[in-house]
Design an enzyme around this catalytic site. Structure first.
Site, short mmCIF file in Angstrom:
data_model
loop_
_atom_site.label_atom_id
_atom_site.label_comp_id
_atom_site.label_asym_id
_atom_site.label_seq_id
_atom_site.Cartn_x
_atom_site.Cartn_y
_atom_site.Cartn_z
N GLY A 36 56.05 21.86 40.07
CA GLY A 36 55.49 20.70 39.39
C GLY A 36 53.99 20.56 39.58
NE ARG A 62 57.44 45.19 42.85
CZ ARG A 62 58.62 45.73 42.61
NH1 ARG A 62 59.03 46.76 43.31
NH2 ARG A 62 59.40 45.22 41.65
CG LEU A 63 56.54 38.41 46.75
CD1 LEU A 63 56.88 38.61 48.22
CD2 LEU A 63 56.07 36.98 46.51
CG ASN A 105 48.90 37.54 41.44
OD1 ASN A 105 50.08 37.34 41.75
ND2 ASN A 105 47.95 36.65 41.61
N GLY A 106 51.36 37.98 39.00
CA GLY A 106 51.86 36.88 38.20
C GLY A 106 53.25 37.17 37.66
CB CYS A 134 51.54 40.73 43.42
SG CYS A 134 53.31 40.92 43.09
#
Length: 372
Positions: free
Chosen positions: A364, A48-49, A73-74, A2
């Site tokens: 990774g 927003r995502l 965001n996160g 986001c």
């Protein structure tokens, strides 16, 4: 991914037009919606995502009485466990999002709420009762957070381009920041490649109130003595590491959208995809890059692991011409000079993942730094 942005403006109330301009510059980070909250000297904005609680997780988001507001965001990977603890303590939830955990956890623990989070995040939290704004960044700086002085205001955002949406933020390169880029591949926080633009360092928080601005470290690396010297068994330590990795992968698969995985053919992504296959019921969709240049191509290793794990797999090729065509846009997103070309094919891979309908992918990335 986001995007967040905001203003701290003790001399006057932040203008909605400025916040709209800032968050508009971050639409590519959050195409699923945006929102604003303005209260006194603080203005918060969010792009927003949608990953968790697709219907109810819109931001900015507040507690029950509107005294604490947050944009972030996160992802908070342990939000399910934290939510259960907070419900038992008497907190009431209006959504099922990981975002709402933040406001109630702050009510419960104050600034120490950060210590309870397992995740990657950049957070802006407004405490209306204390007239205090808190900005915080995750332990190792996975999620970015920049800030700059804009006249008498302090502006902050997930990307520098949102700060540059304000006409009173200067647009000048920082020679010292550029020197660090060409010496160490990136400027060292809080410095950036831009004069007057700062990065909140990993594991730090900033508070802003009537007394001014204060930055402090809330987390640091802990390097205990050599465990083997203390008599620990090497096999036990290896088993502990294995258990931690399995737990980390399980937690990061929590989402209300499909989750995929990169499969480069190297150790890090191979370990993650193997953990997903062996220790979860999650359908495994993997993605990879192949290269025309044999020096960089690991497709043989990718095919071997795909056969071994039986993943639903797709790969895209990347030529030197592809890298050249994508490089300018890659720099635009990176917001810093790039001294190697690797981010360009990675952006090409990310685009293919999104085109396949995936918003979340385990990668990774960062393993070299941690295990180093």
């Amino acid at each position: 991914m986001c995007g967040i942005a905001g203003l701290w403006s003790p001399a006057c109330t932040p203008a909605a037009a400025d916040l709209h301009a800032m968050i508009g510059a971050l639409h590519h980070r959050g195409p699923d919606g945006n929102g604003l909250h303005i209260d006194g000297p603080a203005g918060l904005a969010h792009a927003r995502l949608s990953i968790i609680d697709l219907a109810g997780g819109a931001q900015p988001l507040a507690n029950e009485d509107g005294s604490v507001w947050v944009v972030f965001n996160g992802e908070i990977f342990n939000y399910v466990e934290l939510r259960a603890e907070l419900l038992a303590a008497g907190h009431r939830f209006a959504t099922h999002s990981d975002t709402e955990v933040l406001v109630h956890l702050y009510e419960e623990h104050g600034d120490a709420f950060l210590q309870h989070l397992n995740g990657q995040f950049a957070i802006a939290l407004w405490d209306a009762r204390r007239q205090r704004l808190l900005l915080a960044r995750d332990r190792v700086g996975i999620r970015p957070l920049f800030y700059a002085q804009a006249g008498q205001r302090l502006a902050f955002a997930s990307e520098v381009k949102a700060l540059f949406a304000l006409p009173d933020v200067p647009r000048r390169l920082d020679p010292a920041g550029l020197a660090e880029v060409f010496g160490w591949w990136s400027a060292q926080a809080p410095r950036t490649a831009f004069e007057g633009v700062h990065s909140l360092p990993p594991g730090h928080l900033m508070t802003l109130d009537a007394r001014g601005r204060h930055i402090e470290r809330w987390w640091d690396w802990d390097f205990p003595g050599d465990a083997l010297d203390s008599g620990a068994n090497e096999d036990d330590l290896a088993e502990e590491l294995h258990a931690l990795m399995v737990d980390a992968v399980r937690l990061q698969l929590r989402a209300d959208v499909p989750v995929g995985a990169y499969l480069s053919g190297g150790l890090d992504s191979s370990i993650i995809t193997t953990v997903i296959r062996r220790h979860t019921d999650t359908p495994l969709r993997s993605f990879s890059l192949t290269f025309d240049d044999a020096e960089f191509d690991e497709s043989a290793h990718q095919r071997e692991l795909v056969r071994h794990l039986g993943t639903e797999h797709s790969s895209i090729g990347c030529s030197q011409a592809d890298i050249a065509a994508a490089f300018a846009r890659t720099v635009w997103h990176a917001e810093t000079p790039l001294v190697r070309a690797a981010p360009a094919p990675m952006m090409r891979l990310a685009a293919s993942v999104r085109a396949a309908g995936y918003k979340v992918v385990l990668t990774g990335e960062g393993a070299d730094e941690v295990f180093g």
